[in-house]
Enzyme design. Structure first.
Site, PDB file in Angstrom:
ATOM      1  N   GLU A 116      14.416 -10.897 -73.398  1.00 20.33           N
ATOM      2  CA  GLU A 116      15.846 -11.540 -73.437  1.00 20.33           C
ATOM      3  C   GLU A 116      16.087 -12.356 -72.355  1.00 20.33           C
ATOM      4  O   GLU A 116      16.390 -13.429 -72.603  1.00 20.33           O
ATOM      5  CB  GLU A 116      16.830 -10.266 -73.353  1.00 20.33           C
ATOM      6  CG  GLU A 116      17.001  -9.318 -74.591  1.00 20.33           C
ATOM      7  CD  GLU A 116      16.190  -8.387 -74.484  1.00 20.33           C
ATOM      8  OE1 GLU A 116      15.456  -8.033 -73.551  1.00 20.33           O
ATOM      9  OE2 GLU A 116      16.357  -7.303 -75.512  1.00 20.33           O
ATOM     10  N   HIS A 123      24.109   1.860 -75.578  1.00 21.42           N
ATOM     11  CA  HIS A 123      24.303   0.970 -76.626  1.00 21.42           C
ATOM     12  C   HIS A 123      25.786   1.043 -77.163  1.00 21.42           C
ATOM     13  O   HIS A 123      25.945   1.002 -78.356  1.00 21.42           O
ATOM     14  CB  HIS A 123      23.386   1.522 -77.517  1.00 21.42           C
ATOM     15  CG  HIS A 123      22.103   1.182 -77.625  1.00 21.42           C
ATOM     16  ND1 HIS A 123      20.967   1.822 -76.527  1.00 21.42           N
ATOM     17  CD2 HIS A 123      20.963   0.678 -78.270  1.00 21.42           C
ATOM     18  CE1 HIS A 123      19.964   1.305 -76.731  1.00 21.42           C
ATOM     19  NE2 HIS A 123      19.791   0.324 -77.680  1.00 21.42           N
TER      20      HIS A 123
HETATM   21  C1  LIG Z   1      16.367  -4.547 -73.510  1.00 21.84           C
HETATM   22  C2  LIG Z   1      16.033  -4.166 -74.902  1.00 21.84           C
HETATM   23  N1  LIG Z   1      16.082  -5.111 -75.876  1.00 21.84           N
HETATM   24  C3  LIG Z   1      15.957  -4.772 -76.860  1.00 21.84           C
HETATM   25  C4  LIG Z   1      16.202  -3.327 -77.485  1.00 21.84           C
HETATM   26  C5  LIG Z   1      16.352  -2.892 -78.959  1.00 21.84           C
HETATM   27  N2  LIG Z   1      15.318  -2.155 -79.179  1.00 21.84           N
HETATM   28  C6  LIG Z   1      15.056  -1.056 -79.235  1.00 21.84           C
HETATM   29  S1  LIG Z   1      13.536  -0.225 -79.534  1.00 21.84           S
HETATM   30  C7  LIG Z   1      12.929  -1.915 -79.891  1.00 21.84           C
HETATM   31  C8  LIG Z   1      11.447  -2.242 -80.342  1.00 21.84           C
HETATM   32  C9  LIG Z   1      10.567  -1.770 -79.603  1.00 21.84           C
HETATM   33  O1  LIG Z   1       9.101  -2.014 -79.720  1.00 21.84           O
HETATM   34  P1  LIG Z   1       8.099  -1.334 -78.968  1.00 21.84           P
HETATM   35  O2  LIG Z   1       8.156  -1.514 -77.285  1.00 21.84           O
HETATM   36  O3  LIG Z   1       6.790  -1.601 -79.805  1.00 21.84           O
HETATM   37  O4  LIG Z   1       8.184   0.471 -79.160  1.00 21.84           O
HETATM   38  P2  LIG Z   1       8.109   1.221 -80.473  1.00 21.84           P
HETATM   39  O5  LIG Z   1       9.795   1.262 -81.185  1.00 21.84           O
HETATM   40  O6  LIG Z   1       7.254   0.500 -81.565  1.00 21.84           O
HETATM   41  O7  LIG Z   1       7.818   2.670 -80.175  1.00 21.84           O
HETATM   42  C10 LIG Z   1      13.980  -2.910 -79.815  1.00 21.84           C
HETATM   43  C11 LIG Z   1      13.794  -4.294 -79.967  1.00 21.84           C
HETATM   44  C12 LIG Z   1      16.492  -2.332 -76.445  1.00 21.84           C
HETATM   45  N3  LIG Z   1      16.700  -1.089 -76.826  1.00 21.84           N
HETATM   46  N4  LIG Z   1      16.186  -2.851 -75.179  1.00 21.84           N
END
Ligand SMILES: Cc1ncc(C[n+]2csc(CCOP(=O)(O)OP(=O)(O)O)c2C)c(N)n1
Ligand SMILES: Cc1ncc(C[n+]2csc(CCOP(=O)(O)OP(=O)(O)O)c2C)c(N)n1
Ligand SMILES: [Mg+2]
Ligand SMILES: [Mg+2]
Lengths: 337, 322, 337, 322
Positions: C70, C139
């Protein structure tokens, strides 16, 4: 008891708490200084010398210099607090909170609640705030209203050396995350400070002046301006109560409401940006819970809605100084005086 | 191989419990019985268990939004977890946290985390506590491939290295951050990034429990011995959508099915241990049955359990007087 | 004019502005989706489908998916805005501002002032806020008081689909950094929305109900609750004015003060955490500048001072719903009614 | 060597102007004529000028708290800069920014920055503008060794790479972040970090203008040609304290003096061009004299110039109606 500066009072609080409790560690950028460098160690003791001497005394295992990674090391302080240490981390200027606030407001502040009460996070974040240093827009903000907004945080705003020592000791002993705000223009301010350790409880306002005509509620450095104005006006027949809430969270609403009710004329003084700040917080509280006692509109004295300017010519106009406070008091007490 | 028969049974039991837990949560969510954002770990079990098998009560882990598996692997009570996910008063977090904040500090589980990249700095702190208090403990941050791009994660690499912390960063690369492929979002490679910070860094196949267990052992021993942090890049697959409700249309149609058929970590574990004669199928079948029954019971009890009430709303905000 | 959801209204505003001005680009995590993946492209259109269809129409050069960084991409949006583009960046949930606020409040907000007026930074940050989704502490927050606190930012809080479209178009055309808050519980809310583009000027409140007995000033989703309460009470002989300020910064102080003065009885409704929030901001304003017209204490209806709980049983108690608003109105109008 | 005689004169002039500017600001600060936090660039001139010589009005740079050198190298008016540092109304930023926020967007100088790590994300934005608007421009972030540890910097590496932006990250490693040695604070190496993100990355000696100029040329040409981002690690030395008032006791006593005597970038430039017969000493002496006179004049005028007044306090907060 002896005369000490705000800087010395803070240093002494840290030293005494580190002596008392081995779990207290401190960390921050250049809080000792010279790490990895060929010259003097403990070279700075923080950019304004507040932590000087602690590293030689307690060693680098308890006085940790950090890389410039505020999320990393403040998050580490939070994680360490949740696992048995009692860290005091220095966020050099509160203006830097924008790179690391998540670890403070989403992690430290919420652990206890999110985890159903099964977390204790005794972390302290010491940070510099305030204008007057010609340090411009990104090194002069107050921002404590933002921290006050967040449930789970406690916020201390010491207004002089005595308050600084006692509130910092309470911050360290407190089991909740505390943000401890040090006004950079007060480090050389002197005052009587007991040599032995003492803790000032949170949420207990200090009434620094008592009067009948108006109540001034002021925060941090502004308490000193308010005292000066009260002293000046008292010679002119206007007597003011001055309230230093000491902590904005918790807030001593009782003392604020009582002292507001006593005079019915209220001025709230806040160095912060004017919107959603402590002036509005306190004014709203009074307008809701002591309305019937009010004899005049509440007046707020704050910085204007603009970033802090660099030029001394402008910064001096920016700061809500004694003149503005005095004018506000005169306005609320009205023609009578 | 230094895994005893008991270890093997334990490893399989934990993985199966995670799988059953996640399958059950999926069913209950689909039936409308669970609210909120729920992210399931099914398919990635060998990672959590392969690492946490080496840990004990001195050690801490920080998880991600996809936290159930790490919880179970670290020894959290699955019944209280299920209660939590249903928002019940006797949930692991009193119903206040839910799936995204499930935690048990008394077990060294520092929480699922709703903030991507929230865990690594916390783990530096847990590792610092272990180092300062000389507990011999280590701390592990589980991070997704998406989370591996967050600045907090990189800062933690550097901090862990310059402070020489007993910390391990486990990048669980399931190929996607939400819909976005890690083949796009991750410039360079995880291993090269780790090495760029002067850390030992290796990649491992997350379908292979034994391979994970082995790299975990090395990294954890190194950390315990004062050798500092490491990075492990675990390649794996999530079986469900990003969160419950996601149809995962961005994946190739047969991607998950093919993986399940050929690389499922539980299946491979079973194959490996039975072929090597370390465990027999019956012992594993028994675990399967027990795990299923246990989770069914957890769900039934969670459904029947009482909700928190108004008097719970304002508790647990502060510890000291406010 | 036709019925559209809040989601559709936002999508339409983006589409029409992207058609009008080539410099408008949008970016965010999975705002299209499927990047680098073997399956469906534009797979999500944002986690709640708000930007769906824009990538197929405008292409990946103007609809940019981002890694989860971000600070990186919001800072990039700020930098791009200062160098000729008009980016609309999506901060998925406002709760994530703690990892990237620096680029918003120290960079975007202050460029103009720090650089002596010689910067224009027309960046929009769209973000989801609010409780009711069972999304728990990290959230579900509001946090617009924090953005409102910062000079240099503008803050829009659309309360329905019509407002959403008009305010978003103004946000994009505005030359200042604007934070555009979308309440996640309103995406499916329907309302009449003109098909053609239109901009709602900032700082102009909308008076949604007119009455004599009390003035309710409410923000975002709370405007709808306030309207419902006003409608209910009007059948019982209590007639309320309801004010939707639409933007918290700038704030239409004139309409607020006028409508407060008209009834002399004021309720301010804010879903945010209670300290230093918009309820205190508006209550303080009135206590200072319309005090003489007040007939009763100002009442604030807000969330309590705790993180947002997960359990639906608790979250429903957390949200300042119609019941609490009604009780507050009854309290300010007093026994008479 | 592709530098013309004019280029060489220009390079030397810029470097000398920076040196004179900084020496003058140092003197004025010491005399109590300049308030605030002031960070001087003296000693690092070859970095700013070696890069900015390749840039034109399409290109943007973002600087650090130590921004005067980058400003001058990018063509900002040194007179208005001096006014700014004195807090005067006709300063480059109307006296509102001061040393730490000195900027001129019309020259592609996106500002000194009071936030360590503030610049790299902004530069991704400038590079995105250039790419989207097809201007052919590139964008450069100057970052200190300390700033190289900030999460925002790493995020920008990744973003620049996955978006294939015309961005260059220049790590100006003067050995210290405030008092802290980069030999301690930077785990791994700058070059390996860059490569970890899949970027071309090289180290260069910041005392050698020609070496800097050459690696800058390569990185900038690559970026302009669509080849994406690069990282350059410039080793250099700051001559004054971290900020004005700092006695720099953490350095070895002779550290700066020895560098000045043997590696001063202006001295080395002069040696190199005179020995190679490219310029004669007289031409360089003339530049020295001109630069000195010019800066003296700037200081004198800045001192005499009017301050901003109350009516300036609330202007420049917003552009559109508020
Ligand atoms: C700081 C932040 N940015 C965005 C999100 C929204 N978000 C939640 S899970 C996710 C994807 C995460 O991907 P990854 O780290 O690969 O974990 P996975 O879901 O594949 O286990 C996002 C963008 C968040 N929760 N926190
Ligand atoms: C986010 C942030 N953290 C800390 C600081 C305080 N600070 C200002 S300059 C500096 C050191 C920077 O070192 P480096 O990046 O090496 O640059 P140099 O001063 O050596 O040019 C620090 C810690 C800051 N301004 N911003
Ligand atoms: Mg993933
Ligand atoms: Mg440096």
């Amino acid at each position: 008891m002896s005369k000490k500066t705000y800087r010395q009072a803070i240093n002494e609080a840290l030293r005494q708490e580190m002596e008392r409790d081995e779990r207290v560690i401190i960390m921050g950028e250049d809080i000792a200084g010279g790490l990895g460098s060929p010259g003097e160690q403990d070279a700075w003791g923080g950019p304004l010398g507040v932590t000087k001497g602690l590293m030689p005394k307690f060693g680098r295992d308890r006085v940790l210099d950090t890389p410039i990674t505020e999320s990393g090391f403040i998050g580490a302080a939070v994680g360490a607090a949740a696992t048995g240490l009692r860290p005091v981390a220095e966020l050099m200027f509160v203006d830097f909170f924008g790179v690391c606030f998540d670890q403070i407001f989403n992690q430290a502040a919420k652990f206890k609640y999110m985890f159903g009460g099964k977390a204790v996070t005794p972390v302290v974040i010491r940070t510099m705030y305030g204008a007057g240093f010609r340090a411009a827009s990104q090194h002069s903000q107050c921002l404590y209203p933002v921290f006050t907004h967040i449930p789970g945080l406690k916020v201390a705003l010491p207004s002089n050396p005595y308050e600084a020592k006692g509130l910092l000791i309470q911050s360290i002993r407190d089991d909740d995350p505390v943000i401890f705000f040090e006004h950079k223009a007060m480090y050389d301010l002197e005052g009587e400070v007991p040599d032995e350790p003492y803790a000032i409880p949170f949420g207990e306002a200090n009434v620094t002046r008592e009067g009948d005509d108006a109540t001034i509620i002021a925060f941090g450095r502004m308490v000193n301006f308010a005292n000066d104005v009260a002293d000046k006006l008292s010679k002119q027949g206007i007597s003011c109560t001055v309230v230093d809430p000491r902590t904005t969270s918790p807030l001593d609403t009782e003392t604020i409401l009582e002292t507001a009710a006593e005079t019915g004329r209220v001025v709230v003084v806040d160095e912060a940006h004017p919107r959603c700040n402590m002036a509005t917080d306190v004014a709203a509280l009074i307008a809701q819970d002591a309305f019937d006692k009010l004899k005049a509109p509440i007046k707020m004295v704050t910085a204007p809605h603009c970033p802090v300017p660099f030029s001394p010519a402008l910064e001096d106009l920016y700061i809500p100084g004694p003149d503005k406070i005095e004018a506000a008091v005169r306005a609320v007490v009205g023609k009578a005086h | 191989m230094q895994l005893s028969r008991d270890d093997l049974l334990q490893a399989y039991r934990r993985m199966r419990l995670i799988r059953e837990f996640e399958d059950a949560v999926h069913d209950e969510f689909s039936a409308g019985n669970i609210p909120g954002f729920v992210h399931l770990y099914a398919g990635e079990e060998a990672s959590a268990v392969g690492f946490c098998m080496h840990l004990d009560e001195r050690d801490a882990i920080a998880s991600t939004h996809r936290g159930h598996g790490h919880c179970i692997a670290k020894g959290c009570d699955e019944r209280a977890m299920m209660f939590e996910i249903f928002g019940k008063k006797d949930g692991l977090c009193g119903g206040k946290g839910g799936s995204m904040h499930i935690a048990d500090l008394s077990k060294g589980m520092m929480g699922a985390n709703g903030i991507v990249g929230g865990g690594p700095p916390l783990i530096c702190g847990a590792a610092l506590s272990a180092k300062t208090l000389k507990t011999g403990g280590v701390a592990i941050a589980f991070v997704g491939d998406g989370g591996s791009n967050q600045g907090t994660t990189f800062e933690s690499y550097n901090l862990a290295k310059v402070w020489n912390l007993p910390a391990i960063f486990v990048i669980e690369d399931n190929g996607y951050a939400e819909t976005t492929s890690s083949s796009w979002s991750v410039a360079g490679s995880q291993v090269d990034r780790g090495k760029g910070f002067g850390m030992p860094a290796v990649q491992v196949d997350g379908s292979d429990f034994f391979a994970v267990w082995e790299v975990a052992r090395e990294a954890i021993e190194r950390a315990r011995g004062g050798g500092g942090p490491s990075l492990v890049h675990v390649k794996c697959m999530r079986y469900y959508g990003h969160f419950e409700g996601d149809a995962a249309t961005y994946k190739a149609p047969d991607e998950v099915a093919r993986y399940k058929a050929t690389k499922d970590p539980l299946m491979l574990f079973r194959q490996r241990v039975t072929e090597a004669g370390l465990l027999d199928g019956q012992a594993l079948d028994a675990i399967d049955r027990e795990a299923k029954a246990r989770i069914e019971q957890c769900v039934a009890e969670a459904k029947a359990a009482p909700l928190p009430t108004e008097k719970d709303l304002l508790t647990d905000v502060y510890t000291s007087p406010y």
